[in-house]
Design a protein around this motif. Structure first.
Motif, PDB file in Angstrom:
ATOM      1  N   GLY A 244       0.826  -1.209   0.000  1.00 52.60           N
ATOM      2  CA  GLY A 244       0.000   0.000   0.000  1.00 52.60           C
ATOM      3  C   GLY A 244       0.854   1.250   0.000  1.00 52.60           C
ATOM      4  N   ILE A 256      -9.275   1.485  -0.419  1.00 56.84           N
ATOM      5  CA  ILE A 256      -9.208   0.540   0.691  1.00 56.84           C
ATOM      6  C   ILE A 256     -10.526  -0.221   0.762  1.00 56.84           C
ATOM      7  CG2 ILE A 256      -8.862   0.291   3.161  1.00 56.84           C
ATOM      8  CD1 ILE A 256      -7.282   2.895   3.079  1.00 56.84           C
ATOM      9  N   LEU A 268      -4.471  -1.559   6.070  1.00 55.50           N
ATOM     10  CA  LEU A 268      -4.116  -0.337   5.341  1.00 55.50           C
ATOM     11  C   LEU A 268      -4.399   0.949   6.112  1.00 55.50           C
ATOM     12  CD1 LEU A 268      -5.277  -1.413   1.766  1.00 55.50           C
ATOM     13  CD2 LEU A 268      -3.003  -1.633   2.804  1.00 55.50           C
ATOM     14  N   CYS A 280      -6.637   8.541  -0.857  1.00 55.85           N
ATOM     15  CA  CYS A 280      -7.201   7.270  -0.394  1.00 55.85           C
ATOM     16  C   CYS A 280      -8.728   7.322  -0.461  1.00 55.85           C
ATOM     17  CB  CYS A 280      -6.790   7.003   1.054  1.00 55.85           C
ATOM     18  SG  CYS A 280      -4.995   6.972   1.315  1.00 55.85           S
TER      19      CYS A 280
END
Lengths: 588, 588
Positions: A244, A256, A268, A280
């Motif tokens: 990651g 994620i 993560l 993200c």
């Protein structure tokens, strides 16, 4: 041809509508709704402060206490509730919920998922364009913003499995301009990208003016660089923290995932902080109706991030909203701000994600009577109802193993992971020298009448009988696991007979059956009925000793030859580290 | 018609080139360059770590220590230098540098500005499409990624000033597909947007599939909501922290400006942190060659943010790189990552922004011999060289004031701001009851022969003589400020005679003159020569008592009727709070 993201739905206010909305924003025209007395969690600044939200039509026309007292058709007193943008699921296969898109909407919209970016590659593998187009039609009838990415790898791995249909580039291009298509769905053929396979690069070339979704489990180093070089922009298949970190460092959007089987939140979450949060986002990928009902959907992921993985509240909500909208170039989603679609969530508790009300495009979900319209919409959407279980009944003889003493390649299930381990287990002529080794067959179901692919699997815990499923990623042939050929044949034949689904068989009798008549993947029933069916299945397989929480979902991934390590297709065992067939019998 | 950002330059690798770049990324083909022994400042994660950067053609094909030892045509040993992505100036008018685009490139590319998003609205106000198109042609000849936004408000405020040219929507649409055009340049006519002016909304409608740049000084509350509702996405005109906070809260991209006059870094830096950094970027807007040479360009803004305004290093660099690229949808800029253009900066000190080398699209700037190619490129670009000072010489009588006792509306200059104050100053029949009140004229120069607009200004400090300038935003009529009509006429006539520029006159003699023959805005000289000319001007005006550092730049903004509070166009005094003309003589 350049197709602009701007042509996609949710992207603009029409020029006819804009003057009226501007008048509302200025305070010169009556608002359609004014939400007062709310605390906004601001996913740009991270602050929480009191505000009011002015709504005109489907849009937020203004935000701020300056609207208090403005003339409005309706006032909603938030009584101190918190408000956040609606949640965005960055990648999922609705088929994994076994629900029709309308039933999915009914189940997840009240949980705050106002936008979902789906890849209908399960149904497309079975039915080709007929399946894909049904999702496009469905997306036009939904309140939820359902985006339908262009399934990029149908079949997932050409030559390694028999599929119901293909979905060639010419077919894909026909749908590129549809307002629900945001880009190319997960490009699972990462070796094809990296090694410049012409057909694969042609797909990327055709869609690189939109989004290019990735899929690259365990990919690192030079190979990852090459994959990204081609323009692939995200990955939801990251299973280790080092992987990651490297993906973030190399500019990849980190999606994620917390599905029913693949659960990556815990691993993560340490990568997520105020700074990295811009890169993200969250997704469910594959989540079954049971977990949607009991745990939740994106709301569950937010809750877990905050409470179990110590991600700050404002960061967790950003991932589910603004970061996702920015990532996909969705200009009018993901924020509570003027000009955005009025998609928002009202909560009594931010940390616990206690949702009191959800608004989609200016309408309260509680007032949409979603339940009452599911069947009507389903009918209107013209679902493909043909029987896709095109296989003559099997006999026990078709599933008989001829084992001689020696070492056998065995797939080991890793609980809660979709990757598997590759074992070699010895058979002494009478039994395996490890326990819990079961027979497994992957049976082509698209009218070719091919012999089944035979394999062995460990990790299920089944002591008696058999399980079968017509859901087996991504080609969805008929998967059967059992302790004996007779029960395996009965399980397979039960599904062939009913058009597909899940079944538990023991001692020559069907113990529990869930029918999935749409493509052998989706139910015509309600989420509640599906849930009841799954509970019956659970009771039945637990009685037979199964130790996994979700044996059917894990089974479904045992066929997927793009996820490591060892998988079984209808053509045989595939070593996914080398993309090669290997024999069942390994050594003397 | 939908035009995609994907069609713009820097957005994609051609399908012909991709296979070769993939081979380089995989390590199967020789690299063009390998940069080793560098510390990357990662603007996604905020970390700094050792890495290597593999370059193929104009692209970064891979990042990571995995490339050490890979075959390469050339190795650059970074000897421990830091490396960051190239800097992006989110909004500027190159005309403010008085340099041609090629001279600008020569001056700013070595300072790390690898990308600039410019609005050529100064030259477009003077020359219309002829001026705009020269910028497009120039952008095609440059190494620097020069994006040319579509000047949206030419003239800036129709009916309030005489302009050299207009730039109507039909003309704008012709250039929309040019690969350097990223969208609509600053929409200064915010009242037009807010009040749904048809022509203004038609421009937004025509470009809302690209970027829509904003300009909204002091705009707040409902009016700001309306402006954003229309799709405007950023503002670089924010002057107070409360205003900046509100703009962020309402979803606007905050472009923090530090120009030669308008300096907002100090005010807005407190809004910037790890979390909000995703929504903040940097720009210079208007920066003169003197400050570019002495302080720097975007590199200076980064240095100031870190050292004077305590913004963390990784945050400051993010604003100048990744945040800007994301904001404008530039998929292949703003990061050091595979698939991005190889635009990067090598530094010996991150905090002090000590630049050792700059790379643009895979080439070291120090090896480009920029200086040697300026004149050749300038010629090739076909600059518009016609004399634009279309005005017969003036006499002192044209600039004579007939003052009677009473109160007069006076523009007060605010040092280092482009907004002004609105004073009322009494004249007792002989003198003003405040000191430093000067005569000011704005003289139409586009061949109409109209009478000058006359005004009064305070805050310059001039004790004798006159200053004149053909740079006067945005219509660029001829601006003169002086203590007496004779020197004012001489100053004006000197510029009419030479095609435009800046001049200082005293006691009937020209003291210093800088010629700007391209549109009365830009020099044909080198940055160094322009600087020398400006130093001469400075010496001359300081001798005459001028207290401002940049009187010519501040003068230029005294004409701009879209920035509060009181301005002077060739048609007269404009109250910018009401967008109304007001008389010079206010009351008895």
């Amino acid at each position: 041809m350049a197709t602009s993201l701007a042509k996609k739905k949710t992207q603009k206010i029409s020029s006819q509508e804009l003057p009226e909305r501007l008048a509302q924003a200025r305070g010169d025209a009556e608002l359609d709704m004014l939400i007062t007395n709310v605390q906004m969690l601001d996913v740009i600044t991270g602050e929480t402060y009191p505000t009011a939200i002015a709504i005109g039509g489907e849009y937020i026309v203004g935000v701020g206490l300056e609207y208090l007292g403005s003339p409005t058709k309706r006032t909603y007193d938030g009584q101190g509730l918190f408000v956040t943008p609606g949640f965005i699921d960055g990648h999922l296969h609705i088929e994994s919920s076994m629900m029709s898109p309308f039933e999915f909407e009914k189940a997840t919209l009240p949980l705050g998922t106002t936008t979902a970016v789906c890849d209908p590659h399960e149904i497309t593998n079975v039915l080709g364009a007929k399946g894909f187009e049904w999702f496009l039609r469905s997306s036009e009838l939904m309140h939820q913003n359902l985006f339908v990415q262009m399934s990029s790898c149908v079949p997932a791995l050409p030559g390694f499995e028999t599929t119901g249909s293909d979905f060639p580039l010419e077919e894909m291009k026909k749908h590129k301009d549809h307002p629900s298509v945001l880009g190319l769905a997960e490009m699972m053929n990462f070796p094809g990208v990296i090694h410049a396979n012409k057909e694969v690069l042609a797909k990327i070339e055709a869609f690189d003016d939109l989004n290019l979704d990735g899929h690259a489990p365990l990919l690192r180093g030079k190979a990852l660089n090459a994959y990204l070089l081609a323009g692939i922009q995200n990955c939801h298949e990251t299973v280790t923290i080092e992987e990651g970190r490297e993906k973030l460092q190399k500019g990849m959007g980190l999606i994620i995932r917390e599905g029913s089987v693949a659960k990556n939140l815990k691993t993560l979450a340490p990568l997520v902080n105020d700074f990295s949060s811009a890169q993200c986002l969250l997704c469910t990928d594959d989540r079954n109706p049971f977990e949607i009902a009991h745990e939740g959907h994106i709301n569950f992921l937010i809750r877990e991030l905050i409470n179990k993985h110590t991600v700050p509240v404002h960061v967790a909500y950003r991932l589910a909203t603004y970061s996702a909208a920015k990532h996909f170039g969705l200009k009018r989603l993901g924020l509570i701000a003027p000009g955005k679609k009025a998609d928002l969530v009202l909560l009594s508790d931010l940390k616990q994600v206690r949702i009191q009300e959800v608004m989609i495009r200016g309408k309260f979900v509680s007032e949409l009577s979603l339940k009452d319209h599911v069947q009507e919409k389903l009918k209107k959407s013209l679902p493909p109802l043909e029987n896709t279980m095109k296989r003559a009944p099997l006999t026990a003889a078709d599933l008989q193993y001829k084992l001689t003493a020696g070492g056998y390649n065995v797939i080991e299930i890793v609980p809660h992971e979709i990757i598997t381990k590759h074992l070699t287990v010895r058979y002494d002529g009478q039994k395996f020298l490890e326990n819990d080794v079961l027979y497994m067959a992957n049976i082509e179901r698209y009218g070719k009448g091919l012999p089944p692919g035979l394999g062995l699997v460990k990790g299920l815990g089944l002591k008696s009988g058999a399980l079968a499923s017509s859901v087996a990623h991504d080609s969805h042939n008929l998967m059967v696991i059992g302790t004996n050929a007779e029960d395996m044949a009965l399980a397979a034949n039960s599904l062939i007979d009913c058009g597909g689904g899940f079944v538990v068989v023991d001692q020559g009798k069907v113990q529990a059956l869930v029918k999935l008549p749409i493509a052998g993947l989706l139910s015509l029933q309600s989420a509640e009925e599906i849930k009841t069916g799954i509970e019956d299945l659970k009771q039945a397989f637990r009685k037979l000793g199964v130790v996994l929480d979700e044996p059917f979902i894990q089974m479904a991934f045992l066929a997927l030859p793009v996820i490591p390590t060892l998988k079984l297709t209808d053509r045989g065992l595939v070593d996914v580290t080398k993309f090669e067939f290997i024999p069942l019998y390994q050594e003397a």
